[in-house]
Design a protein around this motif. Structure first.
Motif, PDB file in Angstrom:
ATOM      1  N   LEU A  41     -53.164 -34.424 -38.745  1.00 60.97           N
ATOM      2  CA  LEU A  41     -52.677 -34.529 -39.962  1.00 60.97           C
ATOM      3  C   LEU A  41     -52.550 -33.333 -40.673  1.00 60.97           C
ATOM      4  O   LEU A  41     -51.556 -32.902 -41.219  1.00 60.97           O
ATOM      5  CB  LEU A  41     -53.001 -35.693 -40.618  1.00 60.97           C
ATOM      6  N   PHE A  42     -53.897 -32.598 -40.722  1.00 63.90           N
ATOM      7  CA  PHE A  42     -54.009 -31.538 -41.660  1.00 63.90           C
ATOM      8  C   PHE A  42     -52.989 -30.533 -41.265  1.00 63.90           C
ATOM      9  O   PHE A  42     -52.327 -29.719 -42.229  1.00 63.90           O
ATOM     10  CB  PHE A  42     -55.396 -30.831 -41.403  1.00 63.90           C
ATOM     11  N   ALA A  43     -52.642 -30.163 -40.001  1.00 68.75           N
ATOM     12  CA  ALA A  43     -52.077 -29.203 -39.266  1.00 68.75           C
ATOM     13  C   ALA A  43     -50.567 -29.396 -39.885  1.00 68.75           C
ATOM     14  O   ALA A  43     -49.807 -28.441 -39.696  1.00 68.75           O
ATOM     15  CB  ALA A  43     -51.967 -29.299 -37.860  1.00 68.75           C
ATOM     16  N   LYS A  44     -50.007 -30.633 -40.414  1.00 65.34           N
ATOM     17  CA  LYS A  44     -48.753 -31.010 -40.730  1.00 65.34           C
ATOM     18  C   LYS A  44     -48.628 -30.779 -42.168  1.00 65.34           C
ATOM     19  O   LYS A  44     -47.472 -31.302 -42.817  1.00 65.34           O
ATOM     20  CB  LYS A  44     -48.341 -32.171 -40.086  1.00 65.34           C
ATOM     21  N   ILE A  45     -49.665 -30.697 -42.917  1.00 63.32           N
ATOM     22  CA  ILE A  45     -49.535 -30.588 -44.438  1.00 63.32           C
ATOM     23  C   ILE A  45     -48.797 -29.325 -44.918  1.00 63.32           C
ATOM     24  O   ILE A  45     -49.299 -28.363 -44.548  1.00 63.32           O
ATOM     25  CB  ILE A  45     -50.830 -30.719 -45.139  1.00 63.32           C
ATOM     26  N   PRO A  46     -47.563 -29.647 -45.645  1.00 65.39           N
ATOM     27  CA  PRO A  46     -46.948 -28.511 -45.875  1.00 65.39           C
ATOM     28  C   PRO A  46     -47.529 -27.857 -47.557  1.00 65.39           C
ATOM     29  O   PRO A  46     -48.416 -28.430 -47.839  1.00 65.39           O
ATOM     30  CB  PRO A  46     -45.449 -28.971 -46.270  1.00 65.39           C
ATOM     31  N   GLU A  47     -46.782 -26.809 -47.927  1.00 67.85           N
ATOM     32  CA  GLU A  47     -47.420 -26.474 -48.989  1.00 67.85           C
ATOM     33  C   GLU A  47     -46.658 -27.182 -50.067  1.00 67.85           C
ATOM     34  O   GLU A  47     -45.155 -27.348 -50.222  1.00 67.85           O
ATOM     35  CB  GLU A  47     -46.820 -24.862 -49.474  1.00 67.85           C
ATOM     36  N   ILE A  48     -47.226 -27.718 -51.102  1.00 67.88           N
ATOM     37  CA  ILE A  48     -46.328 -28.955 -51.810  1.00 67.88           C
ATOM     38  C   ILE A  48     -45.782 -28.068 -53.162  1.00 67.88           C
ATOM     39  O   ILE A  48     -46.684 -27.215 -53.587  1.00 67.88           O
ATOM     40  CB  ILE A  48     -47.523 -29.789 -52.456  1.00 67.88           C
ATOM     41  N   GLU A  49     -44.719 -28.574 -53.454  1.00 61.23           N
ATOM     42  CA  GLU A  49     -43.724 -27.755 -54.671  1.00 61.23           C
ATOM     43  C   GLU A  49     -43.884 -28.454 -55.910  1.00 61.23           C
ATOM     44  O   GLU A  49     -43.333 -27.918 -56.788  1.00 61.23           O
ATOM     45  CB  GLU A  49     -42.746 -27.326 -54.137  1.00 61.23           C
ATOM     46  N   THR A  50     -44.192 -29.643 -55.916  1.00 60.69           N
ATOM     47  CA  THR A  50     -44.268 -30.426 -57.063  1.00 60.69           C
ATOM     48  C   THR A  50     -45.509 -30.278 -58.058  1.00 60.69           C
ATOM     49  O   THR A  50     -46.579 -30.571 -57.688  1.00 60.69           O
ATOM     50  CB  THR A  50     -43.873 -32.038 -57.059  1.00 60.69           C
ATOM     51  N   LYS A  51     -45.123 -29.525 -59.071  1.00 60.68           N
ATOM     52  CA  LYS A  51     -46.363 -29.097 -59.833  1.00 60.68           C
ATOM     53  C   LYS A  51     -46.868 -30.460 -61.002  1.00 60.68           C
ATOM     54  O   LYS A  51     -46.101 -31.169 -61.433  1.00 60.68           O
ATOM     55  CB  LYS A  51     -46.038 -28.092 -60.810  1.00 60.68           C
ATOM     56  N   SER A  52     -48.252 -30.732 -61.147  1.00 62.31           N
ATOM     57  CA  SER A  52     -48.607 -31.542 -61.860  1.00 62.31           C
ATOM     58  C   SER A  52     -48.405 -31.366 -63.189  1.00 62.31           C
ATOM     59  O   SER A  52     -48.328 -30.358 -63.989  1.00 62.31           O
ATOM     60  CB  SER A  52     -50.337 -31.430 -61.754  1.00 62.31           C
TER      61      SER A  52
END
Length: 258
Positions: A41-52
Motif C-alpha cells: 500500500l505504501f509503495a502506491k501512495i502518491p504525493e497528495i496535492e489537496t492542501k488542508s
C-alpha cells in the motif's frame, strides 16, 4: 490487511493500556497491518496535492479523504477499518460504543511536507453532516518509513484541564488511537524529514450515535501560546470559533470532496 489476530490476542492488554494512559486515554498498536500488505500500500501512495484548510495553524499539510479509490490495497484497508470485526475490537479496547465514519470526512491520507506542523487544537465534537454523530475517537495509522526521532513529527498530547503532556512516536505501521474531547489537545511541531519524504498517516474518526446531543456543538478550537505562536496567531485563535460559525451559515465545507 489489518492484523486482527494479533490485536485480538492482545486486546486485554491494549484495553488496559488505553484506559490508563496519561494525560488522557490513548495507545499505539505496533504492527497494526500485515507487513507485506502495508508495504504494498505504501509503495502506491502518491504525493497528495489537496492542501488542508487549516490556514495559519498548519503548514504544508495535504489530505485526500477518498483514498479507497487509489487501488485494491487501499480498498482492503478501508473495508477492514469499517468492518464489524474492527468496530467490536475498537469498542472493547476503548470502552466506547463506536463506529468508523465510512465517508472518512476530514480523514483519509494526510501528508506533511517540508517544515510541516500542526498547532495544538481540540477537534470538533459533532459530525458536520450527521448532527447526532458524536466524535469519540481519532485513529491515526502512521506510515513513516524508517522514521527516526531526529525527524520530529511526534504526536503531541496535552490535557487542557491539567496541562499534563506527553508525546507519541509515529513509526511505520503503528495505529495510534486517542480519545477525542474538548480537552484532548493534540498537534505536532515542525518536521525535519529527509528530502522527498513526508510525514504520512491514514486518519479515521470513530463516532457514537446519540439520540439527543449531550453537549453543545463545538468547532475545532486552536490553542496558541502567545509567547511561541506570536501575537497575531494568538489573536486569530481567539476569534477563530465565532468566525467559523459565521462562515458556516453561508457556505458548506469542501473537506469531504477530495
Amino acid at each position: 490487511m489489518i492484523n486482527f489476530e494479533l490485536i485480538e490476542a492482545n486486546k486485554e492488554a491494549l484495553r488496559e493500556q488505553f484506559l490508563n494512559a496519561k494525560p488522557f486515554p490513548h495507545l499505539g498498536i505496533k504492527d497494526f497491518c500485515y507487513q507485506e500488505k502495508i508495504e504494498q500500500l505504501f509503495a502506491k501512495i502518491p504525493e497528495i496535492e489537496t492542501k488542508s484548510a487549516d490556514y495559519i495553524f498548519a503548514k504544508n499539510k495535504f489530505e485526500k479523504s477518498k483514498f479507497r479509490e487509489m487501488g485494491e490495497e487501499f480498498e482492503e484497508l478501508y473495508q477492514d477499518l469499517v468492518s464489524e470485526r474492527f468496530q467490536k475490537l475498537l469498542s472493547y479496547i476503548t470502552n466506547e460504543d463506536v463506529f468508523v465514519d465510512q465517508k472518512f470526512y476530514g480523514g483519509g491520507i494526510h501528508q506533511g511536507k517540508t517544515g510541516s506542523f500542526l498547532d495544538m487544537h481540540a477537534d470538533f465534537n459533532y459530525h458536520p453532516l450527521e448532527p447526532n454523530w458524536f466524535r469519540n475517537l481519532n485513529l491515526l495509522l502512521y506510515l513513516n518509513k524508517d522514521w527516526k526521532k531526529e525527524y520530529g513529527g511526534e504526536l503531541k498530547l496535552e490535557d487542557k484541564r491539567t496541562g499534563e503532556k506527553t508525546e507519541v512516536d509515529v513509526p511505520f505501521n503503528q495505529m495510534t488511537i486517542m480519545l477525542c474531547r474538548g480537552y484532548t489537545l493534540h498537534g505536532y511541531d515542525p518536521i525535519n524529514f529527509p528530502e522527498g519524504t513526508f510525514r504520512t498517516s491514514i486518519a479515521a474518526y470513530a463516532y457514537t450515535l446519540e439520540e439527543e446531543r449531550k453537549e453543545a456543538a463545538r468547532t475545532t478550537e486552536w490553542h496558541i501560546e502567545k509567547e511561541k505562536g506570536g501575537t497575531l496567531k494568538y489573536l486569530v485563535s481567539k476569534i477563530w470559533v465565532p468566525a467559523v460559525k459565521l462562515k458556516s451559515k453561508f457556505s458548506k465545507s469542501k473537506t469531504a470532496k477530495n
